[in-house]
Scaffold this motif. Structure first.
Motif, PDB file in Angstrom:
ATOM      1  N   ASP A  96     -64.402 -60.777 -14.563  1.00 33.28           N
ATOM      2  CA  ASP A  96     -64.001 -59.520 -15.211  1.00 33.28           C
ATOM      3  C   ASP A  96     -63.896 -59.711 -16.727  1.00 33.28           C
ATOM      4  O   ASP A  96     -64.325 -58.859 -17.507  1.00 33.28           O
ATOM      5  N   LYS A 130     -50.985 -68.424  -5.691  1.00 31.94           N
ATOM      6  CA  LYS A 130     -50.570 -67.020  -5.658  1.00 31.94           C
ATOM      7  C   LYS A 130     -49.246 -66.798  -4.933  1.00 31.94           C
ATOM      8  O   LYS A 130     -48.739 -65.670  -4.882  1.00 31.94           O
ATOM      9  N   LYS A 137     -68.813 -63.149  -8.798  1.00 27.90           N
ATOM     10  CA  LYS A 137     -67.379 -63.134  -9.092  1.00 27.90           C
ATOM     11  C   LYS A 137     -66.589 -63.873  -8.032  1.00 27.90           C
ATOM     12  O   LYS A 137     -66.741 -63.605  -6.850  1.00 27.90           O
ATOM     13  N   LEU A 167     -54.927 -57.196   0.944  1.00 31.66           N
ATOM     14  CA  LEU A 167     -56.364 -57.490   0.893  1.00 31.66           C
ATOM     15  C   LEU A 167     -56.522 -58.856   0.253  1.00 31.66           C
ATOM     16  O   LEU A 167     -56.048 -59.075  -0.864  1.00 31.66           O
ATOM     17  N   GLY A 168     -57.150 -59.781   0.955  1.00 28.45           N
ATOM     18  CA  GLY A 168     -57.332 -61.095   0.354  1.00 28.45           C
ATOM     19  C   GLY A 168     -58.148 -62.015   1.216  1.00 28.45           C
ATOM     20  O   GLY A 168     -58.383 -61.752   2.395  1.00 28.45           O
ATOM     21  N   GLY A 192     -63.216 -64.568  -9.211  1.00 24.74           N
ATOM     22  CA  GLY A 192     -61.878 -64.248  -9.708  1.00 24.74           C
ATOM     23  C   GLY A 192     -61.956 -63.531 -11.040  1.00 24.74           C
ATOM     24  O   GLY A 192     -63.025 -63.024 -11.432  1.00 24.74           O
ATOM     25  N   GLY A 193     -60.836 -63.512 -11.742  1.00 26.74           N
ATOM     26  CA  GLY A 193     -60.711 -62.747 -12.978  1.00 26.74           C
ATOM     27  C   GLY A 193     -61.649 -63.190 -14.087  1.00 26.74           C
ATOM     28  O   GLY A 193     -61.956 -62.397 -14.984  1.00 26.74           O
ATOM     29  N   GLY A 222     -53.558 -63.186 -15.011  1.00 23.99           N
ATOM     30  CA  GLY A 222     -53.436 -62.219 -13.924  1.00 23.99           C
ATOM     31  C   GLY A 222     -53.986 -60.892 -14.394  1.00 23.99           C
ATOM     32  O   GLY A 222     -53.660 -60.410 -15.491  1.00 23.99           O
ATOM     33  N   LEU A 223     -54.875 -60.319 -13.599  1.00 29.85           N
ATOM     34  CA  LEU A 223     -55.430 -59.006 -13.937  1.00 29.85           C
ATOM     35  C   LEU A 223     -54.918 -57.925 -12.998  1.00 29.85           C
ATOM     36  O   LEU A 223     -54.833 -56.753 -13.377  1.00 29.85           O
ATOM     37  N   THR A 224     -54.549 -58.316 -11.770  1.00 31.61           N
ATOM     38  CA  THR A 224     -54.193 -57.270 -10.805  1.00 31.61           C
ATOM     39  C   THR A 224     -52.922 -56.528 -11.223  1.00 31.61           C
ATOM     40  O   THR A 224     -52.795 -55.334 -10.947  1.00 31.61           O
ATOM     41  N   GLY A 267     -60.846 -60.538   3.489  1.00 30.99           N
ATOM     42  CA  GLY A 267     -62.211 -60.435   2.972  1.00 30.99           C
ATOM     43  C   GLY A 267     -62.174 -59.962   1.531  1.00 30.99           C
ATOM     44  O   GLY A 267     -61.092 -59.866   0.924  1.00 30.99           O
ATOM     45  N   TYR A 268     -63.361 -59.716   0.999  1.00 35.88           N
ATOM     46  CA  TYR A 268     -63.482 -59.236  -0.373  1.00 35.88           C
ATOM     47  C   TYR A 268     -64.008 -57.819  -0.330  1.00 35.88           C
ATOM     48  O   TYR A 268     -65.032 -57.549   0.288  1.00 35.88           O
ATOM     49  N   ASP A 269     -63.302 -56.870  -0.930  1.00 32.74           N
ATOM     50  CA  ASP A 269     -63.672 -55.465  -0.815  1.00 32.74           C
ATOM     51  C   ASP A 269     -63.231 -54.706  -2.067  1.00 32.74           C
ATOM     52  O   ASP A 269     -62.055 -54.385  -2.247  1.00 32.74           O
ATOM     53  N   VAL A 295     -53.442 -57.598  -3.641  1.00 28.12           N
ATOM     54  CA  VAL A 295     -54.893 -57.837  -3.787  1.00 28.12           C
ATOM     55  C   VAL A 295     -55.010 -59.220  -4.407  1.00 28.12           C
ATOM     56  O   VAL A 295     -54.664 -59.403  -5.578  1.00 28.12           O
ATOM     57  N   SER A 296     -55.470 -60.206  -3.628  1.00 24.56           N
ATOM     58  CA  SER A 296     -55.348 -61.558  -4.167  1.00 24.56           C
ATOM     59  C   SER A 296     -56.232 -62.576  -3.456  1.00 24.56           C
ATOM     60  O   SER A 296     -56.541 -62.419  -2.271  1.00 24.56           O
ATOM     61  N   ARG A 297     -56.581 -63.633  -4.178  1.00 21.04           N
ATOM     62  CA  ARG A 297     -57.043 -64.831  -3.496  1.00 21.04           C
ATOM     63  C   ARG A 297     -55.850 -65.367  -2.723  1.00 21.04           C
ATOM     64  O   ARG A 297     -54.708 -65.311  -3.204  1.00 21.04           O
TER      65      ARG A 297
HETATM   66  P1  ADP Z   1     -57.604 -64.894 -10.209  1.00 22.41           P
HETATM   67  O1  ADP Z   1     -58.707 -64.907 -11.193  1.00 22.41           O
HETATM   68  O2  ADP Z   1     -56.665 -66.036 -10.352  1.00 22.41           O
HETATM   69  O3  ADP Z   1     -58.069 -64.720  -8.803  1.00 22.41           O
HETATM   70  P2  ADP Z   1     -56.883 -62.355 -11.469  1.00 22.41           P
HETATM   71  O4  ADP Z   1     -55.751 -61.448 -11.187  1.00 22.41           O
HETATM   72  O5  ADP Z   1     -57.104 -62.755 -12.870  1.00 22.41           O
HETATM   73  O6  ADP Z   1     -56.687 -63.625 -10.518  1.00 22.41           O
HETATM   74  O7  ADP Z   1     -58.253 -61.695 -11.029  1.00 22.41           O
HETATM   75  C1  ADP Z   1     -58.553 -61.389  -9.701  1.00 22.41           C
HETATM   76  C2  ADP Z   1     -59.651 -60.357  -9.686  1.00 22.41           C
HETATM   77  O8  ADP Z   1     -60.287 -60.394  -8.413  1.00 22.41           O
HETATM   78  C3  ADP Z   1     -59.160 -58.941  -9.856  1.00 22.41           C
HETATM   79  O9  ADP Z   1     -60.202 -58.180 -10.460  1.00 22.41           O
HETATM   80  C4  ADP Z   1     -58.918 -58.481  -8.414  1.00 22.41           C
HETATM   81  O10 ADP Z   1     -58.974 -57.102  -8.262  1.00 22.41           O
HETATM   82  C5  ADP Z   1     -60.059 -59.170  -7.717  1.00 22.41           C
HETATM   83  N1  ADP Z   1     -59.825 -59.527  -6.310  1.00 22.41           N
HETATM   84  C6  ADP Z   1     -59.088 -60.561  -5.834  1.00 22.41           C
HETATM   85  N2  ADP Z   1     -59.156 -60.617  -4.493  1.00 22.41           N
HETATM   86  C7  ADP Z   1     -59.945 -59.596  -4.109  1.00 22.41           C
HETATM   87  C8  ADP Z   1     -60.432 -59.122  -2.827  1.00 22.41           C
HETATM   88  N3  ADP Z   1     -60.081 -59.739  -1.694  1.00 22.41           N
HETATM   89  N4  ADP Z   1     -61.239 -58.053  -2.813  1.00 22.41           N
HETATM   90  C9  ADP Z   1     -61.589 -57.427  -3.981  1.00 22.41           C
HETATM   91  N5  ADP Z   1     -61.181 -57.823  -5.190  1.00 22.41           N
HETATM   92  C10 ADP Z   1     -60.377 -58.903  -5.265  1.00 22.41           C
END
Ligand code: ADP
Ligand code: GLC
Length: 483
Positions: A24, A306, A18, A328-329, A20-21, A381-383, A355-357, A299-301
């Motif tokens: 999911d 973004k 994974k 968190l990002g 990104g979204g 966007g999923l968050t 980081g990713y968590d 919670v984001s890239r």
């Molecule tokens: P994108 O795909 O553009 O990054 P979305 O909102 O569609 O944006 O999906 C991002 C997904 O990644 C969500 O499930 C979000 O919870 C997860 N995510 C993003 N950054 C992190 C992070 N640093 N740690 C854990 N989960 C993250």
């Protein structure tokens, strides 16, 4: 109704691979489609994590030489899904990410890695790889963009191409064309040629039977020169076959009542459990443990898309009120450094984890009071959908899928008892600051806040309706082929 067999092809799958979204969506859609009489098999690259998770894998087909080495197609189960895996060690078994080496550079052979994935998809679709012969192929993102092209030129079943993010286009030099096994006619403006090179996403958008993207607003935005990232002309041309279908979230993975990643699960009927989560989140990120402080989460890239540079610029305004930030990002170095410095300069008020968590992502959704998503563009966007379900009021830019999923708690909405978040436009620092201040105003009215939180938590964010849209589209595409 006849059960449809669909081959879904993608380069990511939650929780195995994974970035990104996309991961999911690819993981959650098959179960939702099962309720629509659609049976999905998902084809993935044989990354280490995918091969490790594969159960009952049986070889259904082989390639003597697929871009530099032998390869096999395996069918089995992984992450709860019926999957096919392209086991090509020379292409996919490497340390690093799915698209980049450990130093963050794109793999130099990405053109062939994902041509191979598309080639494998075409073999399955055309009935040359075992018993699963799909009625239709659903290709996701540029990594699978050549697949509709192969099916088009080889007379395969119909295909649907989904754009998750136009910022990622899969563009390669013209010389790559000769290695793809496409007929000479494919080298044209109606084929895979794109501004003098090969465009993988372009190929899929031009040659799939239908094109979808992940929200109605983004479907409209990308037809314009401002939002089209070079694709607007082609997308206007394909306007009659371009559809915006909103994403949902997996409401079993994201359920505050049963979430084992939360210290204190809770439900819409009794959201009081959030208090303990908020305290845990504050403690985890070194924030002052104060129930009364308005706690914003992210919670984001960390990328330009973004808009988090705007949040960094708006921090003085955010902290001017009695608020805190938990972020968190991971992503661009400058943003990582910016938030790390902000945390150092504002102890107890700003906390971040670079980081990713997965666990912390859930804790932020279940503990923060509001979730900030100031994206410059956002296909879906999923968050913010998770935030709705977890009762963290989304504070979002009015773009793409954010505009389609949040009901702004403006004066009239508040007077009428509706509203699920705060929305701002245009996407500037000033308007973000105004939105943060407006959120703080709502926070000062606890009863109103609880009302908005309840509205948010009752919002329908599941895949039920989107899956029905996809199933109807699949059937329409098949019907128009048959006509
Ligand atoms: P994108 O795909 O553009 O990054 P979305 O909102 O569609 O944006 O999906 C991002 C997904 O990644 C969500 O499930 C979000 O919870 C997860 N995510 C993003 N950054 C992190 C992070 N640093 N740690 C854990 N989960 C993250
Ligand atoms: C992309 C988009 C995001 C969308 C996701 C899943 O990564 O940036 O908005 O939610 O794909 O479709």
């Amino acid at each position: 109704m006849k059960t449809l067999n669909v081959l879904s092809v993608a380069s990511e799958l939650y929780p195995l691979v994974k970035t990104g979204g996309l991961a999911d969506v690819v993981a959650a859609l098959p179960a939702a489609l099962a309720g629509q009489d659609v049976r999905v098999c998902t084809l993935l690259p044989g990354y280490r994590a995918v091969l490790a998770a594969l159960q009952d894998g049986a070889e259904v087909s082989g390639f003597d030489d697929l871009y530099g080495g032998p390869a096999r197609l395996l069918r089995g189960r992984a992450a709860g899904l019926d999957v096919m895996v392209l086991d090509a060690p020379h292409l996919f078994l490497r340390a690093g990410g799915p698209y980049q080496d450990p130093s963050g550079q794109d793999w130099p052979d990405n053109a062939w890695r994902f041509a191979a994935l598309a080639r494998a998809g075409a073999e399955v679709a055309c009935g040359r790889a075992g018993a699963f012969v799909p009625d239709l192929v659903h290709a996701h993102e540029w990594q699978t963009g050549l697949l509709p092209a192969y099916l088009h030129y080889e007379g395969g079943p119909p295909s649907v191409m989904t754009i998750h993010n136009l910022a990622f286009q899969g563009r390669f030099p013209a010389a790559v064309f000769d290695t793809l096994g496409l007929p000479p006619a494919a080298w044209s403006i109606n084929g895979v040629e794109y501004f003098g090179g090969v465009g993988y996403l372009k190929a899929g958008v031009a040659l799939a039977d239908a094109v979808t993207t992940v929200s109605p607003s983004y479907a409209a935005e990308i037809r314009t020169p401002e939002g089209g990232m070079g694709f607007d002309g082609l997308l206007r041309l394909r306007g009659a076959e371009l559809f915006g279908i909103l994403n949902g979230i997996d409401t079993t993975v994201w359920d505050p009542a049963t979430d084992s990643l939360l210290p204190s699960p809770y439900s819409a009927a009794s959201p009081a459990g959030r208090v303990a989560n908020k305290a845990a989140l504050q403690a985890r990120l070194g924030l002052d443990v104060r129930p009364d402080a308005l706690l914003f989460g992210v919670v984001s890239r960390l990328t330009w898309q973004k808009g988090l540079d705007l949040l960094l610029a708006a921090l003085p305004a955010l902290l001017g009120g009695d608020a805190q930030l938990a972020l968190l990002g991971t992503g661009e170095r400058a943003l990582e450094a910016g938030f790390t410095a902000a945390a150092r300069m504002n102890p107890g008020r700003v906390g971040c984890l670079i980081g990713y968590d997965e666990g912390l992502a859930h804790l932020i959704q279940g503990g923060a009071d509001a979730l900030v998503v100031p994206s410059r563009f956002e296909p879906c966007g999923l968050t913010q959908l998770c935030a709705l379900r977890y009762g963290a009021l989304p504070v979002v830019a009015r773009v793409g899928g954010l505009a389609d999923t949040i009901v702004d708690a403006n004066e009239m909405a508040v007077a009428s008892g509706v509203g699920t978040g705060v929305m701002f436009a245009p996407v500037t620092r000033d308007m973000l600051e105004a939105a943060l201040l407006r959120t703080a105003g709502l926070w000062r009215e606890p009863e109103l806040w609880r009302r908005l939180q309840r509205n948010a938590m009752r919002t329908e964010v599941s895949w039920k309706r989107p899956a029905a849209h996809y199933a109807a589209l699949y059937r329409d595409v098949l019907a128009s082929r048959a006509a």
